[in-house]
Enzyme design. Structure first.
Site, PDB file in Angstrom:
ATOM      1  N   GLY A  73      47.530 -31.162  -7.787  1.00 29.02           N
ATOM      2  CA  GLY A  73      47.064 -29.780  -7.759  1.00 29.02           C
ATOM      3  C   GLY A  73      48.022 -28.858  -7.023  1.00 29.02           C
ATOM      4  O   GLY A  73      48.308 -27.748  -7.489  1.00 29.02           O
ATOM      5  N   SER A  74      48.524 -29.297  -5.882  1.00 33.32           N
ATOM      6  CA  SER A  74      49.429 -28.447  -5.095  1.00 33.32           C
ATOM      7  C   SER A  74      50.682 -28.124  -5.890  1.00 33.32           C
ATOM      8  O   SER A  74      51.153 -26.982  -5.896  1.00 33.32           O
ATOM      9  CB  SER A  74      49.823 -29.144  -3.787  1.00 33.32           C
ATOM     10  OG  SER A  74      48.687 -29.452  -3.033  1.00 33.32           O
ATOM     11  N   GLN A 182      38.720 -27.898  -8.276  1.00 30.84           N
ATOM     12  CA  GLN A 182      37.341 -28.284  -7.962  1.00 30.84           C
ATOM     13  C   GLN A 182      36.383 -28.044  -9.121  1.00 30.84           C
ATOM     14  O   GLN A 182      35.261 -28.534  -9.107  1.00 30.84           O
ATOM     15  CB  GLN A 182      36.835 -27.515  -6.733  1.00 30.84           C
ATOM     16  CG  GLN A 182      37.553 -27.858  -5.438  1.00 30.84           C
ATOM     17  CD  GLN A 182      37.232 -29.254  -4.917  1.00 30.84           C
ATOM     18  OE1 GLN A 182      36.221 -29.856  -5.253  1.00 30.84           O
ATOM     19  NE2 GLN A 182      38.111 -29.770  -4.078  1.00 30.84           N
ATOM     20  N   SER A 202      43.831 -31.438 -10.745  1.00 30.56           N
ATOM     21  CA  SER A 202      44.332 -32.583  -9.996  1.00 30.56           C
ATOM     22  C   SER A 202      43.566 -33.846 -10.378  1.00 30.56           C
ATOM     23  O   SER A 202      42.350 -33.810 -10.544  1.00 30.56           O
ATOM     24  CB  SER A 202      44.172 -32.317  -8.493  1.00 30.56           C
ATOM     25  OG  SER A 202      44.461 -33.483  -7.759  1.00 30.56           O
ATOM     26  N   GLY A 203      44.272 -34.958 -10.496  1.00 34.75           N
ATOM     27  CA  GLY A 203      43.646 -36.217 -10.896  1.00 34.75           C
ATOM     28  C   GLY A 203      42.682 -36.792  -9.863  1.00 34.75           C
ATOM     29  O   GLY A 203      41.567 -37.193 -10.193  1.00 34.75           O
ATOM     30  N   THR A 240      61.170 -39.309 -14.605  1.00 42.00           N
ATOM     31  CA  THR A 240      60.446 -40.333 -15.347  1.00 42.00           C
ATOM     32  C   THR A 240      58.955 -40.236 -15.056  1.00 42.00           C
ATOM     33  O   THR A 240      58.543 -40.136 -13.900  1.00 42.00           O
ATOM     34  CB  THR A 240      60.978 -41.728 -14.960  1.00 42.00           C
ATOM     35  OG1 THR A 240      62.376 -41.732 -15.251  1.00 42.00           O
ATOM     36  CG2 THR A 240      60.279 -42.833 -15.730  1.00 42.00           C
ATOM     37  N   CYS A 327      42.514 -30.531   4.785  1.00 39.11           N
ATOM     38  CA  CYS A 327      43.850 -30.068   5.151  1.00 39.11           C
ATOM     39  C   CYS A 327      43.839 -29.319   6.471  1.00 39.11           C
ATOM     40  O   CYS A 327      44.831 -29.285   7.177  1.00 39.11           O
ATOM     41  CB  CYS A 327      44.395 -29.156   4.053  1.00 39.11           C
ATOM     42  SG  CYS A 327      43.992 -29.739   2.420  1.00 39.11           S
TER      43      CYS A 327
HETATM   44  C1  LIG Z   1      42.566 -30.653  -3.468  1.00 40.06           C
HETATM   45  C2  LIG Z   1      42.857 -29.278  -3.909  1.00 40.06           C
HETATM   46  C3  LIG Z   1      44.171 -28.871  -4.207  1.00 40.06           C
HETATM   47  C4  LIG Z   1      45.345 -29.785  -4.008  1.00 40.06           C
HETATM   48  O1  LIG Z   1      45.392 -30.827  -4.948  1.00 40.06           O
HETATM   49  P1  LIG Z   1      46.311 -32.108  -4.655  1.00 40.06           P
HETATM   50  O2  LIG Z   1      46.275 -32.879  -5.916  1.00 40.06           O
HETATM   51  O3  LIG Z   1      45.692 -32.821  -3.507  1.00 40.06           O
HETATM   52  O4  LIG Z   1      47.679 -31.581  -4.350  1.00 40.06           O
HETATM   53  C5  LIG Z   1      44.367 -27.586  -4.640  1.00 40.06           C
HETATM   54  N1  LIG Z   1      43.349 -26.733  -4.790  1.00 40.06           N
HETATM   55  C6  LIG Z   1      42.077 -27.078  -4.538  1.00 40.06           C
HETATM   56  C7  LIG Z   1      40.984 -26.085  -4.745  1.00 40.06           C
HETATM   57  C8  LIG Z   1      41.789 -28.358  -4.072  1.00 40.06           C
HETATM   58  O5  LIG Z   1      40.528 -28.691  -3.799  1.00 40.06           O
END
Ligand SMILES: *Cc1c(COP(=O)(O)O)cnc(C)c1O
Length: 397
Positions: A73-74, A182, A202-203, A240, A327
């Protein structure tokens, strides 16, 4: 009740599902080929990635070639925002609209861009964490290159009016990105209907492996490459591919989006039982919108309690929870989200986030409802802050 282990921190990360793990396994062992190789084992990996891309696209109402796999996600947020900023800069557009309650992956990227000469409008939210499409409309200027607003908040669970915001952005011709980390699997999403130009997911928040995510980029919208190198991800994000993780994401997102209304109905009942039970504790409040809320999110502030102490005590009872976002814990600053919805520092410090999911049982809820009041009472009994509240406000201890 007997002590049990209750995992109530699904907004921080989730357990890998059986289906996602089983699908990923062969790509660790027998099928370890590089997806760029032309022999059978390489092609098998490439086919597996294509399948995951199709699954991800289908879950979002996107087309296959609009999905780019990333490391999470980041990374998706960074790519979307920095990419769009660079694109805007070339046209002399250096203004971004976002909200005060975004995840740090968005906020800190915006902070970085401010240092590089961009102007960022951080829209304030109301007491429930909502922004309106009207606010967005008013904030958009001639030099706005991007609107980035989260689909659902990770701390307080508030779901934003994304379709309305998308409509405003499309009318104004401004690119709209949403961090839907989320929301995926909890809210039905159709990127076309909702006029979303870019979407991050994000997975590991939806039962896939950690370290994989995706960015949807609408066809026709061109942003600079994230990583230069090989031709992976349509030449835009070299390296890769992490085949097992990508395969797990495809399966997990399919599973998560299979029957969202049924999941929401089941979980809302448990969530509401938790909320109502916890609000019976005196001097508590619910954070986040009561209605427009993720079905698994409970966020409560207890006055006279220190959030970190509560977490440690709950851990002793076997309950894994959070005091805001994972975080920010470790730092002593109260959550920027709770401050933005108007909580005083003291109340923001005493907050507890419980995020349940489809594996949570009614017995788990009973256990939480039995344990949290005990823990809160024990902490209040030794808190000078609570003593002061009781004395000065005539509250019964
Ligand atoms: C967890 C989260 C992220 C970050 O995702 P990662 O895969 O951990 O880098 C970004 N945005 C929101 C709203 C999240 O809850």
């Amino acid at each position: 009740m007997e002590k049990r282990f209750v995992y109530a921190d699904n907004a921080a990360t989730t357990k890998v599902s059986k289906r996602a793990l089983e699908a990923a396994m062969p790509y660790f062992t027998e099928e370890y080929g590089n997806a760029s190789s032309i022999y059978t084992m390489g092609m098998n990996a490439a086919k597996a990635i294509l399948k995951a891309r199709e699954q991800t696209a289908k879950a979002l109402g996107a087309e296959v070639n609009e999905i780019y796999f990333t490391a999470g996600g980041s990374e998706s947020d960074n790519w979307a925002i920095r990419g769009c900023a660079e694109r805007g800069e070339r046209k002399g557009k250096k203004h971004i609209v976002t909200t005060a309650i975004e995840h740090h992956a968005v906020l800190h990227t915006c902070n970085y861009l401010e240092k590089r000469g961009f102007e960022v409008t951080y829209l304030p939210v109301d007491e429930n964490g909502l922004v309106t499409a009207k606010q967005v409309e008013k904030a958009i200027r001639d030099d706005t290159c991007l609107v980035t607003i989260m689909f659902a908040n990770n701390e307080i669970g508030t779901i934003m009016p994304i379709a309305e915001i998308g409509e405003v952005c499309r009318e104004k011709g401004v690119v709209f990105h949403t961090d839907a980390v989320q929301a995926v699997g909890n809210v039905e999403i159709d990127v076309k209907e909702m006029n979303i130009d870019m979407l991050s997911l994000s997975g590991h928040k939806i039962h896939a492996l950690k370290g994989v995510g995706a960015l949807y980029i609408r066809k026709g919208l061109v942003i600079p490459n994230l990583i230069y190198g090989g031709a992976q991800e349509s030449n835009k994000r070299a390296g890769t591919e992490n085949v097992p993780a990508i395969v797990s994401l495809g399966e997990a997102i399919t599973e998560a989006c299979h029957d969202i209304p049924a999941k929401v109905e089941k979980l809302e009942k448990m969530r509401d039982r938790l909320i109502e039970g916890l609000l019976k504790i005196p001097q508590t409040r619910l954070n986040g919108d009561r209605k427009s809320r993720l079905e698994g999110n409970v966020n409560i502030s207890f006055r006279g309690v220190e959030g970190e102490s509560l977490l440690l005590m709950l851990d002793m009872y076997g309950i894994a929870a959070s005091s805001g976002s994972a975080c920010t814990s470790g730092s002593l600053d109260p959550s920027h989200v709770l401050l933005a919805i108007g909580l005083p520092h003291e109340t923001a410090h005493g907050s507890l986030r419980l995020t349940i999911n489809e594996e949570t049982t009614n017995e788990d809820i009973d256990y939480i409802l039995e344990t949290v009041p005990k823990a809160v009472k024990r902490l209040r009994d030794m808190s000078p802050l609570w003593e002061r509240i009781c004395k000065t406000e005539n509250v019964e201890a």
